[in-house]
Design an enzyme around this catalytic site. Structure first.
Site, PDB file in Angstrom:
ATOM      1  NE  ARG A   2      19.733 -17.294  17.040  1.00 16.10           N
ATOM      2  CZ  ARG A   2      18.748 -17.255  17.948  1.00 16.10           C
ATOM      3  NH1 ARG A   2      17.510 -17.035  17.571  1.00 16.10           N
ATOM      4  NH2 ARG A   2      19.012 -17.413  19.219  1.00 16.10           N
ATOM      5  NE  ARG A  35      17.705 -18.555  29.643  1.00 19.06           N
ATOM      6  CZ  ARG A  35      17.730 -18.025  28.406  1.00 19.06           C
ATOM      7  NH1 ARG A  35      17.179 -16.853  28.191  1.00 19.06           N
ATOM      8  NH2 ARG A  35      18.322 -18.647  27.416  1.00 19.06           N
ATOM      9  NE  ARG A  81      16.400 -21.856  26.536  1.00 23.80           N
ATOM     10  CZ  ARG A  81      16.406 -20.830  25.706  1.00 23.80           C
ATOM     11  NH1 ARG A  81      15.580 -19.816  25.893  1.00 23.80           N
ATOM     12  NH2 ARG A  81      17.237 -20.789  24.695  1.00 23.80           N
ATOM     13  NE  ARG A 107      21.784 -20.791  23.164  1.00 28.52           N
ATOM     14  CZ  ARG A 107      21.205 -20.437  24.324  1.00 28.52           C
ATOM     15  NH1 ARG A 107      21.590 -21.004  25.453  1.00 28.52           N
ATOM     16  NH2 ARG A 107      20.244 -19.560  24.342  1.00 28.52           N
ATOM     17  CE  LYS A 119      17.682 -13.367  21.020  1.00 30.58           C
ATOM     18  NZ  LYS A 119      16.684 -14.436  21.144  1.00 30.58           N
TER      19      LYS A 119
HETATM   20  P1  AMP Z   1      16.395 -18.499  21.299  1.00 37.29           P
HETATM   21  O1  AMP Z   1      15.269 -18.798  22.228  1.00 37.29           O
HETATM   22  O2  AMP Z   1      16.134 -17.319  20.396  1.00 37.29           O
HETATM   23  O3  AMP Z   1      17.724 -18.376  22.025  1.00 37.29           O
HETATM   24  O4  AMP Z   1      16.538 -19.767  20.316  1.00 37.29           O
HETATM   25  C1  AMP Z   1      16.770 -21.046  20.824  1.00 37.29           C
HETATM   26  C2  AMP Z   1      17.369 -21.944  19.750  1.00 37.29           C
HETATM   27  O5  AMP Z   1      16.430 -22.072  18.669  1.00 37.29           O
HETATM   28  C3  AMP Z   1      18.648 -21.457  19.103  1.00 37.29           C
HETATM   29  O6  AMP Z   1      19.808 -21.742  19.859  1.00 37.29           O
HETATM   30  C4  AMP Z   1      18.618 -22.222  17.779  1.00 37.29           C
HETATM   31  O7  AMP Z   1      18.960 -23.588  17.958  1.00 37.29           O
HETATM   32  C5  AMP Z   1      17.133 -22.166  17.431  1.00 37.29           C
HETATM   33  N1  AMP Z   1      16.828 -20.955  16.631  1.00 37.29           N
HETATM   34  C6  AMP Z   1      16.041 -19.899  16.998  1.00 37.29           C
HETATM   35  N2  AMP Z   1      16.008 -18.966  16.021  1.00 37.29           N
HETATM   36  C7  AMP Z   1      16.782 -19.442  15.010  1.00 37.29           C
HETATM   37  C8  AMP Z   1      17.172 -18.940  13.739  1.00 37.29           C
HETATM   38  N3  AMP Z   1      16.761 -17.727  13.310  1.00 37.29           N
HETATM   39  N4  AMP Z   1      17.988 -19.702  12.974  1.00 37.29           N
HETATM   40  C9  AMP Z   1      18.405 -20.909  13.387  1.00 37.29           C
HETATM   41  N5  AMP Z   1      18.118 -21.435  14.582  1.00 37.29           N
HETATM   42  C10 AMP Z   1      17.311 -20.713  15.399  1.00 37.29           C
END
Ligand code: AMP
Length: 195
Positions: free
Chosen positions: A86, A125, A131, A142, A11
């Site tokens: 989320r 990745r 990461r 996750r 995404k």
């Molecule tokens: P992502 O890059 O979108 O996978 O986000 C990485 C991490 O950021 C997630 O695993 C959460 O720890 C945090 N995070 C990102 N967006 C949110 C959200 N909307 N609500 C809570 N935590 C978030």
């Protein structure tokens, strides 16, 4: 516009490409958090443990951060949110932000892929990006959170009749074409008058 998908569905990559192709601002909550962690800001320090464990950062932190970002001038012509909401509580919060700004969601795109494919992608990745939340235990957690909490978000938008599902399996360009077709019809400002 929103883009929602499980970890590893691509995404973030697709949101960036759509941003370039359609000239719409893409906002990724994950990217904002990672920048704050890197900059060692108080918010970053607070978010880091949650992120490293694959947990959601608490709404008290996340919601305000999104409200602040969406109050900036560059989103006046519309935006594409990646990674928010989320949880269903975040859906309600976003509804309030949008209502306050007299805005509405035009389309919510869900990028789909099965768990087996996602785990394979995320493990590869992990080798490339290093990461800290890309190890197998955290990846599985996750994914569980996605199924337990974020699918309910998708269901809410499906009920509202604004959900589009796009298959995230295939080569990146093909997926971008599918995603572009889906978003194109929903631009508030026509492509020709952007950037
Ligand atoms: P992502 O890059 O979108 O996978 O986000 C990485 C991490 O950021 C997630 O695993 C959460 O720890 C945090 N995070 C990102 N967006 C949110 C959200 N909307 N609500 C809570 N935590 C978030």
């Amino acid at each position: 516009m929103l883009i929602i998908g499980p970890p590893g569905s691509g995404k973030g990559t697709q949101a960036e490409r759509i941003s370039e192709r359609l000239g719409v601002i893409a906002i990724s909550t994950g990217d904002i958090f990672r920048a704050k962690v890197k900059g060692e800001t108080p918010l970053g320090v607070e978010a880091k443990t949650y992120m490293d464990n694959g947990d959601f950062v608490p709404d008290s932190v996340t919601n305000k951060m999104v409200r602040d970002r969406l109050s900036e001038d560059d989103v006046d012509g519309g935006f594409l949110l990646d990674g928010y909401p989320r949880t269903t509580a975040q859906v309600d919060y976003l509804d309030r932000i949008l209502a306050d700004g007299d805005q509405q969601l035009d389309v919510v795109l869900q990028l789909t892929a099965d768990d087996g494919e996602l785990v394979t992608r995320l493990l590869s990745r992990a080798k490339e990006t290093g990461r800290s939340d890309d190890n197998e235990t955290v990846i599985r957690h996750r994914l569980d959170l996605y199924h337990e909490q974020t699918e309910a978000v998708v269901a809410k938008y499906a009920e509202r009749g604004i959900l589009a599902r796009v298959d995230g399996i295939g080569n990146i360009d093909e997926v971008t074409d599918r995603v572009t077709r889906c978003f194109e019809g929903h631009l508030t400002v026509p492509i020709t008058s952007r950037r």
